[in-house]
Enzyme design. Sequence first.
Site, PDB file in Angstrom:
ATOM      1  N   HIS A 153       1.581  22.474  44.874  1.00  0.00           N
ATOM      2  CA  HIS A 153       0.811  22.529  43.626  1.00  0.00           C
ATOM      3  C   HIS A 153      -0.570  23.155  43.788  1.00  0.00           C
ATOM      4  CE1 HIS A 153       3.409  18.848  42.214  1.00  0.00           C
ATOM      5  NE2 HIS A 153       4.135  19.905  42.572  1.00  0.00           N
ATOM      6  N   TYR A 257      -4.211  17.491  28.691  1.00  0.00           N
ATOM      7  CA  TYR A 257      -2.787  17.786  28.503  1.00  0.00           C
ATOM      8  C   TYR A 257      -1.873  16.727  29.111  1.00  0.00           C
ATOM      9  CZ  TYR A 257      -4.384  21.875  26.207  1.00  0.00           C
ATOM     10  OH  TYR A 257      -4.992  22.704  25.272  1.00  0.00           O
TER      11      TYR A 257
END
Length: 373
Positions: A153, A257
């Site tokens: 990531h 988000y």
Amino acid sequence: MKKFSIVLIAFITCATCAQQIESEVKAEDPININYTTQMFVPDLDIPWGMTFLPDGSLLITEKSGELIHFKNGKKINIEGTPEIYVWGQGGFMDIKLHPNYSNNGWIYITHASSEGSGEGGNTALIRGKLDGSKLTDLEVLYKAEPNTKKGQHWGSRIEFDNEGFLYFSVGDRGNRNVNPQDITRDGGKIYRLNDDGSIPEDNPFVGTNNAKTAIFSFGHRNPQGMVKHPYTGSIWVNEHGPKGGDEINIVEKGKNYGWPVISYGVNYSGTPFTDITEKDGMEQPFFYWVPSIAPSGMTIVSSEKYPNWKGNILVGSLKFKYLERLIIENNKVIKREKLFEGLGRIRNVIQAPDNYIYVAVENHGIIKIVPEN
């Protein structure tokens, strides 16, 4: 050259702005349109980023650390590149020209870097200039901290908006329970800078105690696609979910988000890590996938060369090895299509200045999509 037919795979229904597959389309609903693919740059391993220079030549980052200049049918290895920390999913990542490149020559790159505090590495944003076959005038504009030995990531994509602000993504670096929701920490964020690396005065967390003031939005997992919408100018990202819950989000200033508090996915083992998919103060995705397709790279078509694709989103699937077309009407995804199944792990897709679409395929190369008359 190869010809591929495109087959419609699913209708999408939508109760809210978040959408997923509801059912497979019946066999009597195929779309039979042929497209030709032409090999443009052969024999690449993991071509992560690509950007065209004004003369029509192409700069390509290989994840392993090489910067390639493809010009007049030949590959030129560029010298003077930064030291790349190749680990796990990290390496040499995205590359983007300054919108005023013809006048200032700046090239922007993200890469995994071991510089800074702690063992391991984290994502860095740099810029430099191309002088013949050498990268010069390198400047580090941002380096995420701290370093970690985790390999997952890193992000990372780069985009400019219509006002000249620079956006780039950094994934949560495998620390989902800490980084994405904490604005005092790097990771799981979309960042916005001025083109020289300074912080815009109107960034949302300027003046917030201990905040990373480069942050523009937070609560992201691992955004590996980013594009400026050609009609609205807004910044769109796609990001990997866990098992299920890949998302497309329209990035807005200061918005959260949701990762990992809300998600449409589960752990890779199949066990849940959250029991909610929505919460006040957290944004719903524009679109989400269940099951995951592992999205990487994204473009929104505006070219007259693809009139039936205009306004549609193209997303590469690493997992299922095809290019996905999302058909948009009234700001909603109404249909999906699989394009070029079996082509390979698609790492990136761009609409180039020549208005053709180019797709970077791992262990293959970069292909050009040519619509047939």
